[in-house]
Design a protein around this motif. Sequence first.
Motif, short mmCIF file in Angstrom:
data_model
loop_
_atom_site.label_atom_id
_atom_site.label_comp_id
_atom_site.label_asym_id
_atom_site.label_seq_id
_atom_site.Cartn_x
_atom_site.Cartn_y
_atom_site.Cartn_z
N ARG A 223 0.84 -1.19 0.00
CA ARG A 223 0.00 0.00 0.00
C ARG A 223 0.88 1.24 0.00
N HIS A 224 0.40 2.30 -0.65
CA HIS A 224 1.11 3.58 -0.69
C HIS A 224 0.43 4.54 0.27
N THR A 225 1.22 5.17 1.12
CA THR A 225 0.67 6.11 2.11
C THR A 225 0.39 7.43 1.42
N ILE A 226 -0.77 7.49 0.77
CA ILE A 226 -1.17 8.68 0.03
C ILE A 226 -2.53 9.13 0.53
N PRO A 227 -2.63 10.35 1.09
CA PRO A 227 -3.94 10.86 1.52
C PRO A 227 -4.74 11.39 0.33
N ILE A 228 -5.77 10.66 -0.08
CA ILE A 228 -6.61 11.06 -1.20
C ILE A 228 -8.00 11.36 -0.66
N GLU A 229 -8.54 12.52 -1.00
CA GLU A 229 -9.90 12.85 -0.58
C GLU A 229 -10.88 12.01 -1.40
N VAL A 230 -11.76 11.29 -0.73
CA VAL A 230 -12.68 10.39 -1.41
C VAL A 230 -14.09 10.52 -0.82
N LEU A 231 -15.06 10.14 -1.65
CA LEU A 231 -16.44 10.03 -1.20
C LEU A 231 -16.73 8.56 -0.96
N LEU A 232 -17.13 8.25 0.27
CA LEU A 232 -17.46 6.87 0.65
C LEU A 232 -18.98 6.74 0.73
N GLN A 233 -19.54 5.80 -0.06
CA GLN A 233 -20.99 5.59 -0.10
C GLN A 233 -21.27 4.13 0.24
N VAL A 234 -22.16 3.91 1.20
CA VAL A 234 -22.48 2.57 1.68
C VAL A 234 -23.81 2.12 1.08
N PHE A 235 -23.81 0.96 0.41
CA PHE A 235 -25.04 0.42 -0.16
C PHE A 235 -25.99 0.00 0.96
N GLY A 236 -27.27 0.39 0.85
CA GLY A 236 -28.26 0.09 1.87
C GLY A 236 -29.10 -1.13 1.52
N LYS A 237 -30.15 -1.37 2.32
CA LYS A 237 -31.04 -2.49 2.08
C LYS A 237 -31.90 -2.26 0.85
N GLU A 238 -32.29 -1.00 0.63
CA GLU A 238 -33.09 -0.66 -0.53
C GLU A 238 -32.16 -0.15 -1.63
N GLN A 239 -32.75 0.33 -2.72
CA GLN A 239 -31.95 0.89 -3.80
C GLN A 239 -31.21 2.13 -3.31
N GLY A 240 -29.99 2.32 -3.79
CA GLY A 240 -29.22 3.50 -3.42
C GLY A 240 -28.35 3.27 -2.19
N PHE A 241 -27.93 4.38 -1.58
CA PHE A 241 -26.97 4.33 -0.48
C PHE A 241 -27.63 4.71 0.83
N SER A 242 -27.22 4.03 1.90
CA SER A 242 -27.77 4.31 3.22
C SER A 242 -26.96 5.38 3.96
N MET B 266 -14.91 3.30 -7.69
CA MET B 266 -14.72 1.86 -7.58
C MET B 266 -15.69 1.26 -6.57
N LEU B 267 -16.15 0.05 -6.89
CA LEU B 267 -16.89 -0.74 -5.91
C LEU B 267 -15.88 -1.45 -5.01
N ALA B 268 -16.24 -1.63 -3.74
CA ALA B 268 -15.33 -2.29 -2.81
C ALA B 268 -16.12 -3.02 -1.75
N VAL B 269 -15.48 -4.02 -1.14
CA VAL B 269 -16.07 -4.76 -0.03
C VAL B 269 -15.26 -4.46 1.22
N VAL B 270 -15.94 -4.30 2.34
CA VAL B 270 -15.28 -4.04 3.62
C VAL B 270 -14.74 -5.36 4.16
N ARG C 115 -19.07 2.16 -2.31
CA ARG C 115 -18.47 2.77 -3.50
C ARG C 115 -17.50 3.85 -3.03
N LEU C 116 -16.30 3.86 -3.60
CA LEU C 116 -15.27 4.84 -3.26
C LEU C 116 -14.99 5.67 -4.51
#
Length: 252
Positions: free
Chosen positions: A165-184, A224-228, A214-215
Amino acid sequence: MAEKATKGGEKSRRLRERFALALPVRVHCRESIDHEWVQMSRLVDVTPFGARLRLSRPTEIGRLLHLTLPMPRPLRCFDHVEDQYRVWSLVRNVKLLDPGAEKGALVEIGVAFVGKRPPRSFESDPTRRYEIAQSGADSGLWAVKEEAGELLSAVSVTDKRKESRHTIPIEVLLQVFGKEQGFSHTEMTVTENISHQGAAVFTTLDVSPGRFVRLSSEEYKASMLAVVRARREGADGIPRLHLEFVGGEWPL
């Protein structure tokens, strides 16, 4: 003898033949210990061994999904008299789609049918990933085993990364998929470190391992899609999420 071999080969090919049946299917996923969702979709095609379908939310190879569908009885391996065919299915491949061009579909997945009941280990930990243990050519079903080398803890996430991993501080938007459509939940944050295949991000959100996010970064023009894989608190008292990207690589 040659004729028998030919007939056997023809039967085998018929069992593996894909039927383009757009059957309605109910997809139930236990994404983590405390999170599950249900989505209605339609099959792209199907065989007695598995199926292909599209989802408007992410998943990953190795996950178990429970499908309920009006499967034609000649294609079933059990429950021939039931109206609905209820079968546990293993995700074997995932193809990312453009939701704008595919009526909201985010991924197209191929699944293998594995039986009426999930493995016992799944009941206690639905985040486990599995792989095919042996062919189900005779019954139409597949046996599964726990995936080798699974990352199960924050320690293993740190010690068994596929690349540095590279120690790079990148500003990102973190969106968590919810139970319904879209993000919770959503939050603006920064990465602690990042690689082509994953990242650690600071967070105020309580997101359990197994959940999908989503990040996105304006700077890198990337989403990008990602899994925790893990959530841990650092020596500074700030929680981090350890993420593994799904379906692609971050453009470092």
